[in-house]
Design a protein around this motif. Sequence first.
Motif, PDB file in Angstrom:
ATOM      1  N   GLN A 252       0.856  -1.143  -0.054  1.00  0.00           N
ATOM      2  CA  GLN A 252       0.015  -0.118   0.115  1.00  0.00           C
ATOM      3  C   GLN A 252       0.817   1.350  -0.177  1.00  0.00           C
ATOM      4  O   GLN A 252       1.923   1.329   0.658  1.00  0.00           O
ATOM      5  CB  GLN A 252      -0.681  -0.101   1.311  1.00  0.00           C
ATOM      6  CG  GLN A 252      -2.049  -1.060   1.178  1.00  0.00           C
ATOM      7  CD  GLN A 252      -2.763  -1.026   2.369  1.00  0.00           C
ATOM      8  OE1 GLN A 252      -2.660  -2.057   3.149  1.00  0.00           O
ATOM      9  NE2 GLN A 252      -3.713  -0.237   2.543  1.00  0.00           N
ATOM     10  N   ARG A 292     -13.892   7.235   7.774  1.00  0.00           N
ATOM     11  CA  ARG A 292     -14.454   5.813   7.009  1.00  0.00           C
ATOM     12  C   ARG A 292     -13.270   5.588   6.039  1.00  0.00           C
ATOM     13  O   ARG A 292     -12.897   4.202   5.991  1.00  0.00           O
ATOM     14  CB  ARG A 292     -15.688   6.253   6.147  1.00  0.00           C
ATOM     15  CG  ARG A 292     -16.191   4.768   5.760  1.00  0.00           C
ATOM     16  CD  ARG A 292     -17.247   5.097   4.938  1.00  0.00           C
ATOM     17  NE  ARG A 292     -17.096   5.792   3.609  1.00  0.00           N
ATOM     18  CZ  ARG A 292     -16.408   5.162   2.466  1.00  0.00           C
ATOM     19  NH1 ARG A 292     -15.976   3.778   2.558  1.00  0.00           N
ATOM     20  NH2 ARG A 292     -15.864   5.797   1.353  1.00  0.00           N
ATOM     21  N   ASP A 295     -10.143   4.446   8.081  1.00  0.00           N
ATOM     22  CA  ASP A 295     -10.300   2.926   8.631  1.00  0.00           C
ATOM     23  C   ASP A 295     -10.381   1.925   7.532  1.00  0.00           C
ATOM     24  O   ASP A 295      -9.636   0.775   7.749  1.00  0.00           O
ATOM     25  CB  ASP A 295     -11.579   3.093   9.106  1.00  0.00           C
ATOM     26  CG  ASP A 295     -11.810   3.601  10.594  1.00  0.00           C
ATOM     27  OD1 ASP A 295     -10.533   4.138  11.009  1.00  0.00           O
ATOM     28  OD2 ASP A 295     -12.852   4.039  10.948  1.00  0.00           O
ATOM     29  N   ALA A 296     -10.690   2.225   6.108  1.00  0.00           N
ATOM     30  CA  ALA A 296     -10.899   1.196   5.103  1.00  0.00           C
ATOM     31  C   ALA A 296      -9.364   0.864   4.654  1.00  0.00           C
ATOM     32  O   ALA A 296      -9.085  -0.100   4.489  1.00  0.00           O
ATOM     33  CB  ALA A 296     -11.679   1.891   4.127  1.00  0.00           C
ATOM     34  N   PHE A 297      -8.767   2.084   4.442  1.00  0.00           N
ATOM     35  CA  PHE A 297      -7.338   1.825   4.055  1.00  0.00           C
ATOM     36  C   PHE A 297      -6.349   0.853   5.065  1.00  0.00           C
ATOM     37  O   PHE A 297      -5.806   0.225   4.756  1.00  0.00           O
ATOM     38  CB  PHE A 297      -6.726   3.478   3.922  1.00  0.00           C
ATOM     39  CG  PHE A 297      -5.244   3.214   3.483  1.00  0.00           C
ATOM     40  CD1 PHE A 297      -4.910   3.001   1.875  1.00  0.00           C
ATOM     41  CD2 PHE A 297      -4.063   3.480   4.226  1.00  0.00           C
ATOM     42  CE1 PHE A 297      -3.897   2.970   1.468  1.00  0.00           C
ATOM     43  CE2 PHE A 297      -2.898   3.290   3.503  1.00  0.00           C
ATOM     44  CZ  PHE A 297      -2.596   3.252   2.268  1.00  0.00           C
ATOM     45  N   ASN A 299      -7.555  -1.193   6.812  1.00  0.00           N
ATOM     46  CA  ASN A 299      -7.812  -2.532   6.907  1.00  0.00           C
ATOM     47  C   ASN A 299      -7.763  -3.221   5.622  1.00  0.00           C
ATOM     48  O   ASN A 299      -8.131  -4.250   5.336  1.00  0.00           O
ATOM     49  CB  ASN A 299      -9.519  -2.594   7.291  1.00  0.00           C
ATOM     50  CG  ASN A 299      -9.834  -2.285   8.390  1.00  0.00           C
ATOM     51  OD1 ASN A 299      -9.042  -2.564   9.617  1.00  0.00           O
ATOM     52  ND2 ASN A 299     -10.946  -1.560   8.821  1.00  0.00           N
ATOM     53  N   GLY A 300      -7.013  -2.476   4.706  1.00  0.00           N
ATOM     54  CA  GLY A 300      -6.652  -3.018   3.494  1.00  0.00           C
ATOM     55  C   GLY A 300      -7.418  -3.154   2.575  1.00  0.00           C
ATOM     56  O   GLY A 300      -7.366  -3.977   1.475  1.00  0.00           O
ATOM     57  N   GLU A 301      -8.529  -2.250   2.360  1.00  0.00           N
ATOM     58  CA  GLU A 301      -9.638  -2.361   1.572  1.00  0.00           C
ATOM     59  C   GLU A 301      -9.241  -1.917   0.215  1.00  0.00           C
ATOM     60  O   GLU A 301      -9.887  -1.846  -0.631  1.00  0.00           O
ATOM     61  CB  GLU A 301     -10.748  -1.895   2.157  1.00  0.00           C
ATOM     62  CG  GLU A 301     -11.356  -2.466   3.193  1.00  0.00           C
ATOM     63  CD  GLU A 301     -12.582  -1.982   3.866  1.00  0.00           C
ATOM     64  OE1 GLU A 301     -13.413  -1.286   3.135  1.00  0.00           O
ATOM     65  OE2 GLU A 301     -12.978  -2.134   5.185  1.00  0.00           O
ATOM     66  N   PHE A 302      -8.279  -0.922   0.181  1.00  0.00           N
ATOM     67  CA  PHE A 302      -7.711  -0.478  -1.086  1.00  0.00           C
ATOM     68  C   PHE A 302      -6.229   0.064  -0.962  1.00  0.00           C
ATOM     69  O   PHE A 302      -5.909   0.317   0.268  1.00  0.00           O
ATOM     70  CB  PHE A 302      -8.458   0.814  -1.666  1.00  0.00           C
ATOM     71  CG  PHE A 302      -8.569   1.992  -0.637  1.00  0.00           C
ATOM     72  CD1 PHE A 302      -7.596   3.051  -0.486  1.00  0.00           C
ATOM     73  CD2 PHE A 302      -9.598   2.209   0.176  1.00  0.00           C
ATOM     74  CE1 PHE A 302      -7.865   4.200   0.285  1.00  0.00           C
ATOM     75  CE2 PHE A 302      -9.686   3.107   1.121  1.00  0.00           C
ATOM     76  CZ  PHE A 302      -8.686   4.111   1.207  1.00  0.00           C
TER      77      PHE A 302
END
Length: 402
Positions: A252, A292, A295-297, A299-302
Amino acid sequence: ERFAPSLNVHVHYGQSRVGEEFSEWMSETDADVILTTYGTATQDSEALQRVVFSTIALDEAQNIKNMQTKQSRAIRSLQGHHYIALTGTPIENRLSELWAIFDFMFQGYFGSFTTFTKEYIIPIERDDDEATKRELKLKIEPFLLRRTKNDPHLKLDLPEKVEQNEYVPLTEEQAALYEGYIQSSKEKMHDASPFERKGIVLAMLNRLKQLCNHPALYLKEPIVDAPRLMERSYKLDEIVKRSAQIASDGEQCLIFTQYLGMGELIQYCLDEQYNLDVPFLTGSMRTDERDRLVDAFQNGEFPIFILSLRAGGTGLNLTAANYVLHADRWWNPAVENQATDRAYRIGQTKFVHVSKFVTLGTIEEKIDKMLEEKMALSDELVQSSRWITELSDEELDQLFSL
């Protein structure tokens, strides 16, 4: 909640604001800690000034650095028995910012601003006087609780970090536009008054930095045709390809830029060329949406997160990233370092690789050298810069020439 669960905390913000009755409410409440924002405290300054707090603590205290602003004056007028200022950049550009923070913490310590200007600002910023720098450092030191991430006493056990400049040339189109703009600006400067001259220099700095990023930003063109856009700027091409490779490797990265247009260009090209949906955090983004995305970053969401340097350069925890790309250079390395520290901070377990993109032979490369050679004061404790608008014609020629 985590470290002091016994304390009663009140958030003075939005619908929970008390308003004009704040001092009466304070005398009756059992709140131990009041949390608020700089904007809210400025709006409610009259009500807040009627209360004497035991402690007033400022996080990101550089928010009061410009002493003439309404916000700085409002915060410095709050009353307390004990004052704490937390900041990674006590001085971003000028020594006047240091005076503003000390005026909050210990009013009168450096005398009036006129006295401070005469005793410290002129000898240091104009004359680069070493003895005055040492004297100022000695006067500051008793009040500093300063730690760097590498301090062995902290035992942070952070991984290694490497920082390097990535040099890219201009395309022929960029070079021709660069040279043409310099010549036309020099002609305007020739007959300008000193005040007008400063305005022309500041406009040149901004326009040339945009041109170093991409000719479409300079020409104010619409964002279309990703392959052609990447051909017109080696910098854009390299950043897009580098970040896409990081994503394909399952890692990332953060990309910082000070220009909305550059962020949108990178975002568009990553989507069109690599089918990557990349968020762009800017100052206009709502707080809940920003939280939001963070948190998503985390958590590895993108895999790729583009951030405006000013909006995303402080206060965020983005340790999921182990690559940081600076698309354009800020005038002060301390601001860039704060942005880098979104990834390189407590909680980071991976090696962090920081790349700063610099276009060869341009103002970006020359500013980079000026920062290294001339502008850091002793031990980076007090950083200041000789304001670029004050440079002589000969120095400006050397700065702007391609």
